[in-house]
Design an enzyme around this catalytic site. Structure first.
Site, PDB file in Angstrom:
ATOM      1  N   HIS A   2     -28.769 -12.421   9.311  1.00 20.84           N
ATOM      2  CA  HIS A   2     -28.024 -12.279   8.043  1.00 20.84           C
ATOM      3  C   HIS A   2     -26.749 -13.127   8.068  1.00 20.84           C
ATOM      4  O   HIS A   2     -25.769 -12.781   7.405  1.00 20.84           O
ATOM      5  CB  HIS A   2     -27.651 -10.820   7.759  1.00 20.84           C
ATOM      6  CG  HIS A   2     -28.785  -9.866   7.934  1.00 20.84           C
ATOM      7  ND1 HIS A   2     -29.636  -9.536   6.913  1.00 20.84           N
ATOM      8  CD2 HIS A   2     -29.235  -9.199   9.035  1.00 20.84           C
ATOM      9  CE1 HIS A   2     -30.551  -8.690   7.361  1.00 20.84           C
ATOM     10  NE2 HIS A   2     -30.343  -8.484   8.646  1.00 20.84           N
TER      11      HIS A   2
ATOM     12  N   SER B  65     -14.554 -39.210   1.420  1.00 20.72           N
ATOM     13  CA  SER B  65     -14.448 -38.900  -0.002  1.00 20.72           C
ATOM     14  C   SER B  65     -13.707 -40.039  -0.683  1.00 20.72           C
ATOM     15  O   SER B  65     -12.880 -40.706  -0.069  1.00 20.72           O
ATOM     16  CB  SER B  65     -13.670 -37.588  -0.162  1.00 20.72           C
ATOM     17  OG  SER B  65     -13.032 -37.555  -1.419  1.00 20.72           O
TER      18      SER B  65
ATOM     19  N   LYS C 108     -11.230 -36.057   4.156  1.00 21.47           N
ATOM     20  CA  LYS C 108     -12.604 -35.555   4.197  1.00 21.47           C
ATOM     21  C   LYS C 108     -13.539 -36.329   5.124  1.00 21.47           C
ATOM     22  O   LYS C 108     -13.455 -37.535   5.250  1.00 21.47           O
ATOM     23  CB  LYS C 108     -13.217 -35.577   2.782  1.00 21.47           C
ATOM     24  CG  LYS C 108     -12.684 -34.527   1.845  1.00 21.47           C
ATOM     25  CD  LYS C 108     -12.981 -33.095   2.265  1.00 21.47           C
ATOM     26  CE  LYS C 108     -14.408 -32.705   2.025  1.00 21.47           C
ATOM     27  NZ  LYS C 108     -14.759 -32.621   0.610  1.00 21.47           N
TER      28      LYS C 108
ATOM     29  N   GLU D  94     -27.032 -33.023   4.093  1.00 24.67           N
ATOM     30  CA  GLU D  94     -27.185 -32.469   2.733  1.00 24.67           C
ATOM     31  C   GLU D  94     -28.329 -33.165   2.003  1.00 24.67           C
ATOM     32  O   GLU D  94     -29.110 -32.531   1.294  1.00 24.67           O
ATOM     33  CB  GLU D  94     -25.881 -32.631   1.947  1.00 24.67           C
ATOM     34  CG  GLU D  94     -24.809 -31.667   2.422  1.00 24.67           C
ATOM     35  CD  GLU D  94     -23.472 -31.932   1.755  1.00 24.67           C
ATOM     36  OE1 GLU D  94     -22.798 -30.980   1.397  1.00 24.67           O
ATOM     37  OE2 GLU D  94     -23.095 -33.114   1.607  1.00 24.67           O
TER      38      GLU D  94
ATOM     39  N   GLN E 100     -55.433 -41.076 -10.247  1.00 20.33           N
ATOM     40  CA  GLN E 100     -54.543 -42.202  -9.955  1.00 20.33           C
ATOM     41  C   GLN E 100     -53.107 -41.706  -9.725  1.00 20.33           C
ATOM     42  O   GLN E 100     -52.311 -42.364  -9.076  1.00 20.33           O
ATOM     43  CB  GLN E 100     -54.592 -43.203 -11.116  1.00 20.33           C
ATOM     44  CG  GLN E 100     -53.736 -44.422 -10.923  1.00 20.33           C
ATOM     45  CD  GLN E 100     -54.081 -45.516 -11.913  1.00 20.33           C
ATOM     46  OE1 GLN E 100     -55.123 -46.135 -11.814  1.00 20.33           O
ATOM     47  NE2 GLN E 100     -53.217 -45.737 -12.887  1.00 20.33           N
TER      48      GLN E 100
END
Ligand code: ARG
Length: 458
Positions: free
Chosen positions: A155, A276, A282, A289, A321
């Site tokens: 979890h 970024s 960043k 991703e 096709q």
């Protein structure tokens, strides 16, 4: 002029021709088309359906077409309906009337079915090679991290201690199954449709065993209707590819979380990250991703194939096709993802100290504390409850199971002695899990050895 000019009085409408044609995407099967045609022409000559000289002329003509396409001297004619028409037309341009004999005892229906199988055979081999490479990298890293303790999660909550090697080997098992699945699908796919002709076979005395052998198939398909209309293998393989993407997506998702500052379990190499355009600080995990995103796209290819084939009456229908773009997209994307993921994984730094720090929080040794009480004779359910109360106490008092004093422990059970600290030590908790499949270093080492053997035999 088109092949069926005898029956038609007009040329096909230009826009309709563009709509109807597939050369823009099936041109990539030129090699398979030529290989299949060479096998067919060889068989026609050997069986006396055409003369040996004509067979040879056709084969030589086809070889020059292949050479010219490969060295860029021949360009695809994008007004051709498909790769099959283009190559046959080009052959006739080059060798004259003999070229018109190639299509004896054949149809584009069995031709396209053949080309696609030949194409898929190569793709499968390449993908299996990449999966083997990925497994090798995973076991390389596992060998460096038998003792690297990290929290295992359920979890997404810290659950029990494992090692990084144990984690890597979980993915090894998944990619191993992926290889076995592809190999299995390959066996079922390795059947030759050539000779099914349009749908009902032929009255010529062809030898389908000969073409099967020439093209590396286990044998001819045994029903011509099925031969031209079967795309099960494409669906099966795209389903296998979807599962590969699901595995890549799961590990990617974990890497995305792990390189966040909230986890900080890994540092991606600069060569496999992006920045970024506005935020100078960043460093983004775009690659993982994108792999996660592309899994959706490959699932889409699988659904396309299933829906195209649903309710199609036997035998060939033009709907089919539509199979190629989905198949090409799925194989291209799986290969691209593997080609990128492998070196990205290879250059990732694993931040052991942070993993250990995280393992020390979150009471991941609580099960071991309960097991300690069980060893002292308390039934597991009772032990579970006692430790639950100890954890609640620790949370309220900002402590961990290692920093609770023995006097505090005694308030919950006088069976608890000093040896509890040794028992709930994370390293011990991992090392004692020697059960088959468990995270103990010696167990994981055995698993790694098994996988090395598997890689040698596969
Ligand atoms: N371009 C066609 C395809 O990809 C080849 C087979 C055409 N056959 C036919 N009967 N129109 O499926």
């Amino acid at each position: 002029m088109v092949m069926w000019e005898g029956r038609f009085k007009k040329e096909i409408d230009k826009r309709t021709n563009d709509f109807n044609s597939s050369i823009r995407f099936d041109k990539r099967m030129y090699k398979e088309d030529i290989t299949g045609s060479i096998a067919h022409a060889t068989m026609l000559g050997k069986c006396g359906i055409i003369s040996e000289q004509e067979s040879e002329k056709i084969i030589n003509g086809l070889k020059t077409i292949l050479k010219d396409l490969e060295n860029g001297e021949l360009e695809f004619d994008m007004t051709s309906e498909d790769i099959h028409m283009f190559i046959e037309g080009e052959l006739t341009k080059r060798i004259g009337d003999s070229g018109k004999r190639l299509h004896t005892a054949r149809s584009r229906n069995d031709q396209v079915a053949l080309d696609l199988r030949l194409y898929m055979k190569n793709e499968i081999s390449e993908i299996i090679k990449l999966l083997k490479q990925l497994i090798s990298e995973l076991i390389n890293q596992a060998e460096k991290h038998y003792e690297t303790i990290m929290p295992g999660y359920t979890h997404l909550q810290r659950a029990q201690p494992i090692t990084l090697a144990h984690y890597f080997m979980a993915y090894v098992e998944m990619f191993k199954r992926d290889i076995l699945r592809l190999k299995d699908a390959y066996k079922r796919m390795n059947i030759n449709p050539l000779g099914s002709c349009a749908l009902a076979g032929t009255t010529y005395n062809t030898d389908r065993y000969m073409t099967s052998k020439l093209l590396g198939f286990d044998g001819p398909c045994l029903n011509s209707l099925d031969g031209v209309s079967d795309r099960d293998y494409a669906i099966e393989i795209t389903s296998d590819l979807s599962i590969i993407m699901m595995h890549l997506s799961r590990i990617s998702e974990e890497f995305i979380m792990w390189c966040s500052h909230e986890f900080k379990f890994i540092e991606l190499d600069d060569a496999f990250s992006t920045g970024s355009s506005i935020m100078p600080q960043k460093k983004n995990p775009d690659i993982t991703e994108l792999i996660r995103g592309k899994s959706g796209r490959v699932y889409g290819d699988l659904i396309s194939l299933l829906v195209v084939m649903k309710s199609l009456p036997l035998a060939y229908d033009k709907d089919m096709q539509e199979d190629k773009e989905a198949i090409f997209d799925a194989t291209d994307n799986v290969k691209m993802c593997l080609y990128t993921f492998i070196p990205m994984f290879n250059t990732t730094t694993f931040l052991k100290d942070n993993m250990l720090k995280a393992a020390k929080k979150g009471f991941i040794n609580a099960t071991d504390a309960a097991d300690y009480l069980v060893k002292k004779g308390i039934p597991f359910r009772t032990a579970y409850k006692i430790v639950g109360s100890i954890v609640a106490y620790a949370i309220d008092n900002d402590k961990t199971l290692d920093t609770i004093t023995i006097d505090e422990y005694k308030q919950f059970s006088d069976l608890i002695d000093e040896d509890i600290y040794e028992y709930i030590d994370l390293k011990k908790a991992v090392c004692d899990r020697t059960v088959v499949g468990g995270p103990a270093p010696e167990t994981v080492k055995k698993h790694v050895e098994e996988i090395k053997k598997f890689l040698e035999t596969i």
